[in-house]
Scaffold this motif. Structure first.
Motif, PDB file in Angstrom:
ATOM      1  N   GLU A   1      16.815   6.358  -5.540  1.00 58.47           N
ATOM      2  CA  GLU A   1      16.220   5.646  -4.409  1.00 58.47           C
ATOM      3  C   GLU A   1      17.160   4.635  -3.762  1.00 58.47           C
ATOM      4  OE1 GLU A   1      12.803   3.884  -6.225  1.00 58.47           O
ATOM      5  OE2 GLU A   1      11.989   5.832  -6.806  1.00 58.47           O
ATOM      6  N   CYS A   2      18.323   4.416  -4.349  1.00 60.35           N
ATOM      7  CA  CYS A   2      19.260   3.425  -3.829  1.00 60.35           C
ATOM      8  C   CYS A   2      19.972   3.938  -2.584  1.00 60.35           C
ATOM      9  CB  CYS A   2      20.290   3.073  -4.896  1.00 60.35           C
ATOM     10  SG  CYS A   2      19.561   2.265  -6.318  1.00 60.35           S
ATOM     11  N   ARG A   3      20.354   3.001  -1.736  1.00 60.57           N
ATOM     12  CA  ARG A   3      21.050   3.304  -0.490  1.00 60.57           C
ATOM     13  C   ARG A   3      22.552   3.032  -0.645  1.00 60.57           C
ATOM     14  NH1 ARG A   3      17.770   6.392   0.499  1.00 60.57           N
ATOM     15  NH2 ARG A   3      15.646   5.789   0.843  1.00 60.57           N
ATOM     16  N   PRO A   4      23.376   3.597   0.244  1.00 63.63           N
ATOM     17  CA  PRO A   4      24.823   3.329   0.182  1.00 63.63           C
ATOM     18  C   PRO A   4      25.133   1.834   0.274  1.00 63.63           C
ATOM     19  CG  PRO A   4      24.375   5.175   1.628  1.00 63.63           C
ATOM     20  CD  PRO A   4      23.041   4.591   1.253  1.00 63.63           C
ATOM     21  N   ASN A   5      26.185   1.431  -0.419  1.00 65.71           N
ATOM     22  CA  ASN A   5      26.673   0.043  -0.496  1.00 65.71           C
ATOM     23  C   ASN A   5      25.713  -0.897  -1.216  1.00 65.71           C
ATOM     24  OD1 ASN A   5      29.097   0.632   0.906  1.00 65.71           O
ATOM     25  ND2 ASN A   5      27.957   0.588   2.811  1.00 65.71           N
ATOM     26  N   GLN A   6      24.793  -0.374  -1.980  1.00 67.54           N
ATOM     27  CA  GLN A   6      23.852  -1.188  -2.748  1.00 67.54           C
ATOM     28  C   GLN A   6      24.354  -1.318  -4.182  1.00 67.54           C
ATOM     29  OE1 GLN A   6      19.868   0.357  -2.667  1.00 67.54           O
ATOM     30  NE2 GLN A   6      19.020  -1.412  -3.701  1.00 67.54           N
ATOM     31  N   LYS A   7      24.333  -2.549  -4.709  1.00 68.74           N
ATOM     32  CA  LYS A   7      24.740  -2.803  -6.098  1.00 68.74           C
ATOM     33  C   LYS A   7      23.485  -2.962  -6.937  1.00 68.74           C
ATOM     34  CE  LYS A   7      29.194  -4.804  -6.791  1.00 68.74           C
ATOM     35  NZ  LYS A   7      30.020  -5.981  -6.930  1.00 68.74           N
ATOM     36  N   VAL A   8      23.448  -2.253  -8.059  1.00 70.40           N
ATOM     37  CA  VAL A   8      22.292  -2.307  -8.956  1.00 70.40           C
ATOM     38  C   VAL A   8      22.764  -2.396 -10.398  1.00 70.40           C
ATOM     39  CG1 VAL A   8      20.736  -1.043  -7.397  1.00 70.40           C
ATOM     40  CG2 VAL A   8      22.146   0.223  -9.011  1.00 70.40           C
ATOM     41  N   THR A   9      21.840  -2.758 -11.285  1.00 75.19           N
ATOM     42  CA  THR A   9      22.115  -2.832 -12.715  1.00 75.19           C
ATOM     43  C   THR A   9      21.179  -1.880 -13.446  1.00 75.19           C
ATOM     44  OG1 THR A   9      22.723  -5.153 -12.456  1.00 75.19           O
ATOM     45  CG2 THR A   9      22.268  -4.408 -14.685  1.00 75.19           C
ATOM     46  N   VAL A  10      21.708  -1.150 -14.411  1.00 75.93           N
ATOM     47  CA  VAL A  10      20.912  -0.185 -15.175  1.00 75.93           C
ATOM     48  C   VAL A  10      19.977  -0.933 -16.117  1.00 75.93           C
ATOM     49  CG1 VAL A  10      20.988   1.716 -16.832  1.00 75.93           C
ATOM     50  CG2 VAL A  10      22.715   1.566 -15.039  1.00 75.93           C
ATOM     51  N   VAL A  11      18.689  -0.581 -16.066  1.00 71.03           N
ATOM     52  CA  VAL A  11      17.682  -1.169 -16.937  1.00 71.03           C
ATOM     53  C   VAL A  11      17.400  -0.243 -18.112  1.00 71.03           C
ATOM     54  CG1 VAL A  11      15.282  -1.944 -17.072  1.00 71.03           C
ATOM     55  CG2 VAL A  11      16.623  -2.407 -15.018  1.00 71.03           C
ATOM     56  N   LYS A  12      17.248   1.064 -17.811  1.00 68.79           N
ATOM     57  CA  LYS A  12      16.874   2.023 -18.849  1.00 68.79           C
ATOM     58  C   LYS A  12      17.247   3.431 -18.401  1.00 68.79           C
ATOM     59  CE  LYS A  12      12.914   3.460 -21.615  1.00 68.79           C
ATOM     60  NZ  LYS A  12      11.498   3.281 -21.894  1.00 68.79           N
ATOM     61  N   ILE A  13      17.517   4.287 -19.364  1.00 65.60           N
ATOM     62  CA  ILE A  13      17.758   5.693 -19.077  1.00 65.60           C
ATOM     63  C   ILE A  13      16.605   6.487 -19.664  1.00 65.60           C
ATOM     64  CG2 ILE A  13      19.302   7.656 -19.403  1.00 65.60           C
ATOM     65  CD1 ILE A  13      21.554   5.585 -19.704  1.00 65.60           C
ATOM     66  N   HIS A  14      15.903   7.202 -18.806  1.00 64.45           N
ATOM     67  CA  HIS A  14      14.771   8.017 -19.241  1.00 64.45           C
ATOM     68  C   HIS A  14      15.274   9.405 -19.616  1.00 64.45           C
ATOM     69  CE1 HIS A  14      11.836   5.016 -17.967  1.00 64.45           C
ATOM     70  NE2 HIS A  14      12.640   4.808 -16.937  1.00 64.45           N
ATOM     71  N   GLY A  15      14.439  10.183 -20.216  1.00 71.06           N
ATOM     72  CA  GLY A  15      14.831  11.519 -20.637  1.00 71.06           C
ATOM     73  C   GLY A  15      15.155  11.536 -22.122  1.00 71.06           C
ATOM     74  N   SER A  16      15.562  12.696 -22.603  1.00 79.57           N
ATOM     75  CA  SER A  16      15.891  12.807 -24.022  1.00 79.57           C
ATOM     76  C   SER A  16      16.875  13.948 -24.244  1.00 79.57           C
ATOM     77  CB  SER A  16      14.614  13.064 -24.834  1.00 79.57           C
ATOM     78  OG  SER A  16      14.036  14.285 -24.424  1.00 79.57           O
ATOM     79  N   GLY A  17      17.386  13.988 -25.442  1.00 81.10           N
ATOM     80  CA  GLY A  17      18.252  15.088 -25.854  1.00 81.10           C
ATOM     81  C   GLY A  17      19.594  15.114 -25.162  1.00 81.10           C
ATOM     82  N   PRO A  18      20.113  16.312 -24.925  1.00 81.66           N
ATOM     83  CA  PRO A  18      21.459  16.468 -24.389  1.00 81.66           C
ATOM     84  C   PRO A  18      21.649  15.874 -22.989  1.00 81.66           C
ATOM     85  CG  PRO A  18      20.457  18.618 -24.855  1.00 81.66           C
ATOM     86  CD  PRO A  18      19.479  17.570 -25.237  1.00 81.66           C
ATOM     87  N   VAL A  19      20.600  15.891 -22.176  1.00 82.78           N
ATOM     88  CA  VAL A  19      20.713  15.351 -20.819  1.00 82.78           C
ATOM     89  C   VAL A  19      20.948  13.844 -20.864  1.00 82.78           C
ATOM     90  CG1 VAL A  19      19.547  15.055 -18.610  1.00 82.78           C
ATOM     91  CG2 VAL A  19      19.270  17.177 -19.880  1.00 82.78           C
ATOM     92  N   LYS A  20      20.174  13.145 -21.664  1.00 85.25           N
ATOM     93  CA  LYS A  20      20.337  11.694 -21.800  1.00 85.25           C
ATOM     94  C   LYS A  20      21.709  11.371 -22.387  1.00 85.25           C
ATOM     95  CE  LYS A  20      18.190   7.566 -23.713  1.00 85.25           C
ATOM     96  NZ  LYS A  20      17.025   7.018 -24.421  1.00 85.25           N
TER      97      LYS A  20
END
Length: 73
Positions: A6-25
């Motif tokens: 959902e982020c737009r170009p030139n936007q700075k964000v911080t990672v809160v959490k990674i969803h998913g599981s297994g090899p993809v995560k």
């Protein structure tokens, strides 16, 4: 909840959490996307896929399905 997709170009964000599981995560974490890391969204393709980001001093392109698993603030 806001995701990296959902982020737009030139936007700075911080990672809160990674969803998913297994090899993809694990693959996302192996690329350097971990909790607390700062991300700069550089470009988003016209149809939203892929998303180009700067993370840990390098550039990375993510599919929107992968970017949707990364919760940011």
């Amino acid at each position: 909840m806001k995701t990296l997709r959902e982020c737009r170009p030139n936007q700075k964000v911080t990672v809160v959490k990674i969803h998913g599981s297994g090899p993809v995560k694990k693959r996302i974490m192996d690329m350097g996307i971990t909790k607390g890391v700062e991300i700069l969204v550089r470009k988003v393709a016209p149809l939203g896929d892929p998303i180009e980001i700067n993370i840990r001093s390098y550039e990375l392109s993510l599919r929107k399905a992968d970017a949707e698993m990364v919760e940011v603030k």
